[in-house]
Design an enzyme around this catalytic site. Sequence first.
Site, PDB file in Angstrom:
ATOM      1  CG  HIS A  49      -0.673   4.145   4.279  1.00 19.31           C
ATOM      2  ND1 HIS A  49      -1.943   3.786   4.669  1.00 19.31           N
ATOM      3  CD2 HIS A  49      -0.098   3.031   3.800  1.00 19.31           C
ATOM      4  CE1 HIS A  49      -2.132   2.503   4.419  1.00 19.31           C
ATOM      5  NE2 HIS A  49      -1.028   2.010   3.899  1.00 19.31           N
ATOM      6  CB  SER A  68      -0.935   0.009   1.215  1.00 23.03           C
ATOM      7  OG  SER A  68      -0.180  -0.045   2.402  1.00 23.03           O
ATOM      8  CG  ASP A  93      -3.722   5.990   6.503  1.00 21.45           C
ATOM      9  OD1 ASP A  93      -2.558   5.659   6.828  1.00 21.45           O
ATOM     10  OD2 ASP A  93      -4.326   5.453   5.547  1.00 21.45           O
TER      11      ASP A  93
END
Length: 362
Positions: free
Chosen positions: A329, A36, A326
């Site tokens: 990340h 991600s 977040d």
Amino acid sequence: MGGEFKKWVVMMLVLYMGYGVQAKPQVPCYFIFGDSLVDNGNNNALTSLAKANYRPYGIDFPRGPTGRFSNGNTTVDVIAGLLGFKDYIPPYATTRGRAILKGVNYASAAAGIREETGYQLGARITMNGQLRNFNKTVSQVVGLLGSKSSAAKYLKKCLYSVGMGSNDYLNNYFMPRFYTTSSRYTPKQYANVLIKQYSQQLQTLYKLGARKIALIGVGQVGCSPSELAMYSRDGKTCVKRINDANQLFNVRLKSLVDNFNKNLSGAKFIYINGYGIFQDLIDNPKTYGLKVINKGCCGVGRNNGQVTCLPNQTPCNNRKEHLFWDAFHPTEVANVFVGRRSYRANSSSDAHPYDIRRLAQL
Ligand SMILES: *[C@@H]1O[C@H](CO)[C@@H](O)[C@H](O)[C@H]1NC(C)=O
Ligand SMILES: *[C@@H]1O[C@H](CO)[C@@H](O)[C@H](O)[C@H]1NC(C)=O
Ligand SMILES: *[C@@H]1O[C@H](CO)[C@@H](O)[C@H](O)[C@H]1NC(C)=O
Ligand SMILES: *[C@@H]1O[C@H](CO)[C@@H](O)[C@H](O)[C@H]1NC(C)=O
């Protein structure tokens, strides 16, 4: 008059050539493998909880939400820009035809080196799956360029970056509710098991024609708002046992680079010390204009670390002052910093044996 015209022609020629030089990236193509941290939309159509194709993800990104897990660019976007690519490297999920010749991004959120990693979040394209997809791309490149040998000649000029392993800790080893690895392996044994499998996968990448390969180490998973919320007593102090486990992996990854450079003919592997580069941000936040390093800009609960940013949630306004966007990340500010230093190392500890800029030139 004639002299003036000649001057003008020369000037236009210089401008044109200058433009020509600038327009050409330092490598013809850039292929990206990862999770991600660098996914740019490959999970959008999967049945998964690990998705970021909704607002406010991409709030500072020119195209809005794309599936990138940040407010703006990811590190590979920054690297692509520094390599001279005019456009973003497109996601595998939606890229067809000649566009693949510029490079493709195979990264998938929740993916790991291990097949089972991240399963509790739903569908994902594991490292093995990303290699299968690259194998398909290679066949397409053979078709487009007309022969296996011209494809091989082309593919060895491209840059490859691979950043895997975070989820094998975050969404596997340190999630004992869903995974048994921590009861089967010590951190040291686990790092060895991961590196053994990763080594096989990277040799597959080599067999498929990759030569210039940058391996991005695992960052300090124990400093993410998510892990701070779960395991840090004061919500600030990074979780040492997690970071120590990440470093065991990184030490082995760096030696793997030396091993490959010695043993695989024509291979040019480098190791990017993402952990060390990120540590600079954690240790000297003020130097880089950061004020909040233990809390997501967007999220829920302690440290904004309980879940990722929710659809249409209002994020913090001072995104440039946050290290994390977040629960897991980094913000664009952090990604720009890491991307720049991966491309152009500031010290010999940032990249081994040299940085991406040099790798591209070889
Ligand atoms: C984001 O990436 C794009 C494409 O690589 C680049 O052109 C742009 O300058 C980047 N923006 C920042 C803030 O790094
Ligand atoms: C790539 O795919 C072909 C066709 O499925 C397969 O025969 C080959 O072994 C694969 N190559 C690698 C290196 O995995
Ligand atoms: C090359 O590979 C052999 C066999 O796997 C290994 O023993 C050796 O240490 C490798 N060379 C380096 C420099 O790592
Ligand atoms: C580069 O490293 C030096 C020390 O080696 C440090 O003083 C400087 O601030 C660093 N610059 C960046 C951009 O990290």
